[in-house]
Scaffold this motif. Structure first.
Motif, mmCIF file in Angstrom:
data_model
loop_
_atom_site.group_PDB
_atom_site.id
_atom_site.type_symbol
_atom_site.label_atom_id
_atom_site.label_comp_id
_atom_site.label_asym_id
_atom_site.label_seq_id
_atom_site.Cartn_x
_atom_site.Cartn_y
_atom_site.Cartn_z
ATOM 1 N N ILE A 146 1.010 -1.079 0.267
ATOM 2 C CA ILE A 146 -0.174 0.137 -0.084
ATOM 3 C C ILE A 146 0.727 1.581 -0.010
ATOM 4 O O ILE A 146 2.166 1.565 1.061
ATOM 5 C CB ILE A 146 -0.253 -0.035 0.986
ATOM 6 C CG1 ILE A 146 -1.664 -1.147 1.151
ATOM 7 C CG2 ILE A 146 -1.822 0.831 1.482
ATOM 8 C CD1 ILE A 146 -2.251 -1.520 2.665
ATOM 9 N N PRO A 147 0.669 2.038 -1.138
ATOM 10 C CA PRO A 147 1.623 3.644 -1.087
ATOM 11 C C PRO A 147 1.405 4.089 0.083
ATOM 12 O O PRO A 147 -0.161 4.456 1.241
ATOM 13 C CB PRO A 147 0.903 4.116 -2.411
ATOM 14 C CG PRO A 147 0.086 2.922 -3.043
ATOM 15 C CD PRO A 147 -0.462 2.231 -2.240
ATOM 16 N N ALA A 148 2.485 4.958 0.266
ATOM 17 C CA ALA A 148 2.425 5.712 2.116
ATOM 18 C C ALA A 148 1.112 7.223 1.871
ATOM 19 O O ALA A 148 0.557 7.303 2.818
ATOM 20 C CB ALA A 148 3.812 5.849 2.067
ATOM 21 N N LYS A 149 1.303 7.044 0.508
ATOM 22 C CA LYS A 149 0.966 8.299 0.021
ATOM 23 C C LYS A 149 -1.145 8.075 0.347
ATOM 24 O O LYS A 149 -2.654 9.143 0.981
ATOM 25 C CB LYS A 149 -0.124 8.913 -0.817
ATOM 26 C CG LYS A 149 0.293 8.534 -2.151
ATOM 27 C CD LYS A 149 0.156 8.282 -3.716
ATOM 28 C CE LYS A 149 -0.499 7.518 -5.231
ATOM 29 N NZ LYS A 149 0.026 8.600 -5.864
ATOM 30 N N ASP A 150 -1.683 6.821 0.097
ATOM 31 C CA ASP A 150 -2.638 6.382 0.224
ATOM 32 C C ASP A 150 -3.126 6.311 2.398
ATOM 33 O O ASP A 150 -4.693 5.423 2.688
ATOM 34 C CB ASP A 150 -3.008 4.729 -0.294
ATOM 35 C CG ASP A 150 -2.640 5.120 -1.634
ATOM 36 O OD1 ASP A 150 -3.022 6.141 -2.532
ATOM 37 O OD2 ASP A 150 -2.680 3.993 -2.347
ATOM 38 N N LEU A 151 -2.790 5.635 2.804
ATOM 39 C CA LEU A 151 -2.338 5.767 4.272
ATOM 40 C C LEU A 151 -2.918 7.120 4.533
ATOM 41 O O LEU A 151 -2.741 8.018 4.347
ATOM 42 C CB LEU A 151 -1.644 5.440 5.040
ATOM 43 C CG LEU A 151 -1.114 3.977 4.574
ATOM 44 C CD1 LEU A 151 0.522 3.532 5.248
ATOM 45 C CD2 LEU A 151 -2.222 2.534 4.912
ATOM 46 N N LYS A 152 -4.308 7.009 5.978
ATOM 47 C CA LYS A 152 -4.614 8.459 6.684
ATOM 48 C C LYS A 152 -3.714 8.399 7.554
ATOM 49 O O LYS A 152 -3.639 7.226 8.660
ATOM 50 C CB LYS A 152 -6.049 8.444 6.211
ATOM 51 C CG LYS A 152 -6.567 8.513 5.401
ATOM 52 C CD LYS A 152 -8.195 8.185 6.010
ATOM 53 C CE LYS A 152 -8.820 8.065 4.078
ATOM 54 N NZ LYS A 152 -10.632 8.303 3.937
ATOM 55 N N PRO A 153 -2.944 9.400 8.090
ATOM 56 C CA PRO A 153 -2.344 9.641 9.198
ATOM 57 C C PRO A 153 -3.033 9.579 10.476
ATOM 58 O O PRO A 153 -4.204 10.666 10.206
ATOM 59 C CB PRO A 153 -1.989 11.191 9.016
ATOM 60 C CG PRO A 153 -1.927 11.775 8.422
ATOM 61 C CD PRO A 153 -3.016 10.563 7.372
ATOM 62 N N VAL A 154 -2.861 8.625 11.681
ATOM 63 C CA VAL A 154 -4.315 8.826 12.811
ATOM 64 C C VAL A 154 -3.606 10.224 13.576
ATOM 65 O O VAL A 154 -2.434 9.882 14.311
ATOM 66 C CB VAL A 154 -4.117 7.425 13.558
ATOM 67 C CG1 VAL A 154 -4.353 7.828 14.988
ATOM 68 C CG2 VAL A 154 -4.081 6.673 13.007
ATOM 69 N N PRO A 155 -3.994 11.187 14.094
ATOM 70 C CA PRO A 155 -4.041 11.965 14.997
ATOM 71 C C PRO A 155 -3.389 11.632 16.374
ATOM 72 O O PRO A 155 -4.787 10.741 16.935
ATOM 73 C CB PRO A 155 -5.406 13.122 14.945
ATOM 74 C CG PRO A 155 -6.672 12.207 14.513
ATOM 75 C CD PRO A 155 -5.458 11.243 13.654
ATOM 76 N N LEU A 156 -2.745 11.625 16.940
ATOM 77 C CA LEU A 156 -2.461 11.541 18.609
ATOM 78 C C LEU A 156 -2.548 12.561 19.325
ATOM 79 O O LEU A 156 -2.361 13.719 19.320
ATOM 80 C CB LEU A 156 -0.713 10.778 18.390
ATOM 81 C CG LEU A 156 0.218 9.833 17.768
ATOM 82 C CD1 LEU A 156 1.037 9.586 17.841
ATOM 83 C CD2 LEU A 156 -1.402 8.885 18.462
ATOM 84 N N PRO A 157 -2.985 12.264 20.359
ATOM 85 C CA PRO A 157 -3.345 13.639 21.403
ATOM 86 C C PRO A 157 -2.235 14.309 21.548
ATOM 87 O O PRO A 157 -1.679 13.347 22.107
ATOM 88 C CB PRO A 157 -4.222 12.889 22.180
ATOM 89 C CG PRO A 157 -3.567 11.490 22.536
ATOM 90 C CD PRO A 157 -3.110 11.176 21.684
#
Length: 71
Positions: free
Chosen positions: A40-51
């Protein structure tokens, strides 16, 4: 033989044939297990916001949630 009896007999024979075929497949066919890798290309991954990290001083200053210990 009445028509309904013939129909039921034919349907029962068809069901028995299908059941026999399924039983033969389960008995004689072994599945092949293989490893699958999907890139899976990195651009297709959604970043998870960390608190934001909480410092110990901020933790002491936060008010109680109203859940006081009942004794």
């Amino acid at each position: 033989m009445p028509t309904l009896t013939r129909l039921v007999l034919v349907l029962a024979l068809i069901a028995a044939a299908i059941y026999g075929i399924m039983l033969a497949l389960v008995t004689y066919v072994e599945p092949v297990q293989t490893d699958i890798t999907i890139k899976i290309p990195a651009k297709d991954l959604k970043p998870v916001p960390l608190p934001a990290p909480v410092s110990p001083q901020d933790a002491q200053e936060q008010p109680n949630d109203g859940l006081e210990e009942m004794n």
